[in-house]
Design a protein around this motif. Structure first.
Motif, PDB file in Angstrom:
ATOM      1  N   ARG A  88       0.869  -1.171   0.000  1.00 33.53           N
ATOM      2  CA  ARG A  88       0.000   0.000   0.000  1.00 33.53           C
ATOM      3  C   ARG A  88       0.907   1.222   0.000  1.00 33.53           C
ATOM      4  N   PRO A  89       0.918   2.017  -1.092  1.00 36.13           N
ATOM      5  CA  PRO A  89       1.840   3.144  -1.160  1.00 36.13           C
ATOM      6  C   PRO A  89       1.639   4.130  -0.017  1.00 36.13           C
ATOM      7  N   GLU A 232     -12.598 -23.686  -1.658  1.00 38.89           N
ATOM      8  CA  GLU A 232     -12.759 -25.121  -1.476  1.00 38.89           C
ATOM      9  C   GLU A 232     -12.140 -25.881  -2.653  1.00 38.89           C
ATOM     10  N   GLY A 233     -11.148 -26.707  -2.346  1.00 38.91           N
ATOM     11  CA  GLY A 233     -10.499 -27.514  -3.364  1.00 38.91           C
ATOM     12  C   GLY A 233      -9.321 -26.865  -4.047  1.00 38.91           C
ATOM     13  N   LEU A 234      -9.110 -25.565  -3.819  1.00 38.49           N
ATOM     14  CA  LEU A 234      -8.004 -24.857  -4.468  1.00 38.49           C
ATOM     15  C   LEU A 234      -6.907 -24.431  -3.502  1.00 38.49           C
ATOM     16  N   GLY A 235      -7.202 -24.410  -2.214  1.00 41.49           N
ATOM     17  CA  GLY A 235      -6.190 -24.037  -1.246  1.00 41.49           C
ATOM     18  C   GLY A 235      -6.406 -22.660  -0.658  1.00 41.49           C
ATOM     19  N   ARG A 236      -5.361 -22.174  -0.004  1.00 46.31           N
ATOM     20  CA  ARG A 236      -5.438 -20.915   0.765  1.00 46.31           C
ATOM     21  C   ARG A 236      -4.265 -20.019   0.388  1.00 46.31           C
ATOM     22  N   LEU A 237      -4.585 -18.856  -0.139  1.00 52.11           N
ATOM     23  CA  LEU A 237      -3.609 -17.866  -0.574  1.00 52.11           C
ATOM     24  C   LEU A 237      -3.431 -16.832   0.523  1.00 52.11           C
ATOM     25  N   ALA A 238      -2.192 -16.607   0.954  1.00 51.74           N
ATOM     26  CA  ALA A 238      -1.929 -15.685   2.066  1.00 51.74           C
ATOM     27  C   ALA A 238      -0.990 -14.571   1.637  1.00 51.74           C
ATOM     28  N   ASN A 239      -1.314 -13.339   2.055  1.00 51.57           N
ATOM     29  CA  ASN A 239      -0.472 -12.181   1.749  1.00 51.57           C
ATOM     30  C   ASN A 239      -0.512 -11.190   2.899  1.00 51.57           C
ATOM     31  N   ARG A 240       0.623 -10.593   3.175  1.00 57.46           N
ATOM     32  CA  ARG A 240       0.733  -9.582   4.229  1.00 57.46           C
ATOM     33  C   ARG A 240       0.783  -8.195   3.575  1.00 57.46           C
ATOM     34  N   ILE A 241       0.070  -7.223   4.179  1.00 56.85           N
ATOM     35  CA  ILE A 241       0.072  -5.860   3.681  1.00 56.85           C
ATOM     36  C   ILE A 241       1.261  -5.101   4.279  1.00 56.85           C
ATOM     37  N   VAL A 242       1.980  -4.382   3.427  1.00 60.73           N
ATOM     38  CA  VAL A 242       3.102  -3.567   3.895  1.00 60.73           C
ATOM     39  C   VAL A 242       2.950  -2.148   3.338  1.00 60.73           C
ATOM     40  N   THR A 243       3.669  -1.215   3.950  1.00 61.48           N
ATOM     41  CA  THR A 243       3.685   0.164   3.472  1.00 61.48           C
ATOM     42  C   THR A 243       4.782   0.336   2.444  1.00 61.48           C
ATOM     43  N   GLY A 244       4.462   1.039   1.367  1.00 60.33           N
ATOM     44  CA  GLY A 244       5.478   1.329   0.366  1.00 60.33           C
ATOM     45  C   GLY A 244       6.554   2.242   0.935  1.00 60.33           C
TER      46      GLY A 244
END
Length: 282
Positions: A88-89, A232-244
């Motif tokens: 996030r800029p 369901e059936g595709l998995g779990r996508l994880a991402n952390r928000i950071v400052t630009g």
């Protein structure tokens, strides 16, 4: 259902297949999935996203759908991966998650019927169609910077083949709390329809990605938040928000804004009617 993941292994881009909790390269090397450095599971020539598709999202915005879907484009430079940082800029406040299912094209596709479209799909993956709504006033409907800024298209963890999209649950979590809870059954236009619609005039190539829409309750997140999308059936996508590391340059172009349009979109479309005051975001 086979699941394929692209990872960085010993410094090289490596294609693997998931076997339980391990990822196995073609040369036999193994790495634990939780320890792997993930890359986007595909390398598309283009990323196309539908504006509105889930009924709950349409109801949230108190609107109606057009007779056929409308779309926008996310540049490939927006690609991100499982566990990648979403930036996030500095100076922006209205970065929203949007949990989605991504369609991945398997072979060159042009001018096919919805009934034929499934034959051209390689598989599916999880997506988070992040939107930087601070720029919503400046892109004249194109959504270029809103949805196309760097890091705003995480995909993964892997590409799953043989997956039936019907009747599947989709949930988004922020710091472990469920914030979106939907189903592919609430999509007005299914995966095959979307592929056939786009392919009428745009040739789709292997690896190309179509984002199929998000359910209700897309809301802003801030640096430090962990956002996860589970399908369901595709998995779990994880991402952390950071400052630009730097603010948006002020010596060129339109600047981030905070109009009623920005707030209405970021906070769910009807915040002003529900007496909600815009929150102070850090």
């Amino acid at each position: 259902m086979p699941e394929y993941r692209r990872i960085l292994l010993d410094g090289a881009v490596t294609e693997t297949v998931r076997e339980g909790e391990e990822l196995v390269a073609r040369d036999g090397r193994r790495v634990k999935a939780d320890e792997a450095h993930h890359l986007p599971p595909v390398v598309p020539s283009k990323i196309i996203a539908v504006h509105l598709n889930h009924r709950s999202r349409v109801e949230e915005f108190r609107t109606t759908l057009p007779p056929a879907p409308t779309y926008f484009h996310k540049p490939t430079s927006s690609l991100n991966a499982h566990r990648g940082a979403v930036v996030r800029p500095e100076g922006c406040k209205w970065l929203n998650y949007e949990g989605e299912v991504a369609i991945v094209i398997g072979r060159t596709c042009r001018n096919v019927s919805p009934g034929e479209a499934g034959e051209y799909i390689a598989g599916y993956t999880v997506a988070n169609d992040f939107g930087l709504h601070d720029f919503r006033d400046t892109d004249a409907g194109s959504m270029l910077r809103v949805k196309g800024s760097d890091t705003l298209c995480p995909l993964g963890p892997g590409l799953v083949t043989g997956w039936d999209f019907r009747g599947k649950h989709l949930r988004t979590y922020v710091n472990g709390e469920v914030v979106q809870d939907g189903s592919t059954d609430e999509m007005t236009w299914d995966m095959h329809y979307l592929v056939a619609d786009i392919a009428r005039t745009i040739t789709l190539y292997p690896g190309d990605v179509l984002l199929s829409g998000t359910p209700a309750n897309s809301r802003p997140v801030r640096p430090g938040d962990l956002v996860e999308v589970e399908v369901e059936g595709l998995g779990r996508l994880a991402n952390r928000i950071v400052t630009g590391p730097a603010a948006i340059r002020a010596d060129v172009g339109a600047q981030p804004s905070e109009s009623e349009e920005v707030l209405s979109t970021a906070l769910g479309g009807d915040w002003e009617f529900r007496g909600i005051r815009p929150p102070r975001r850090g």
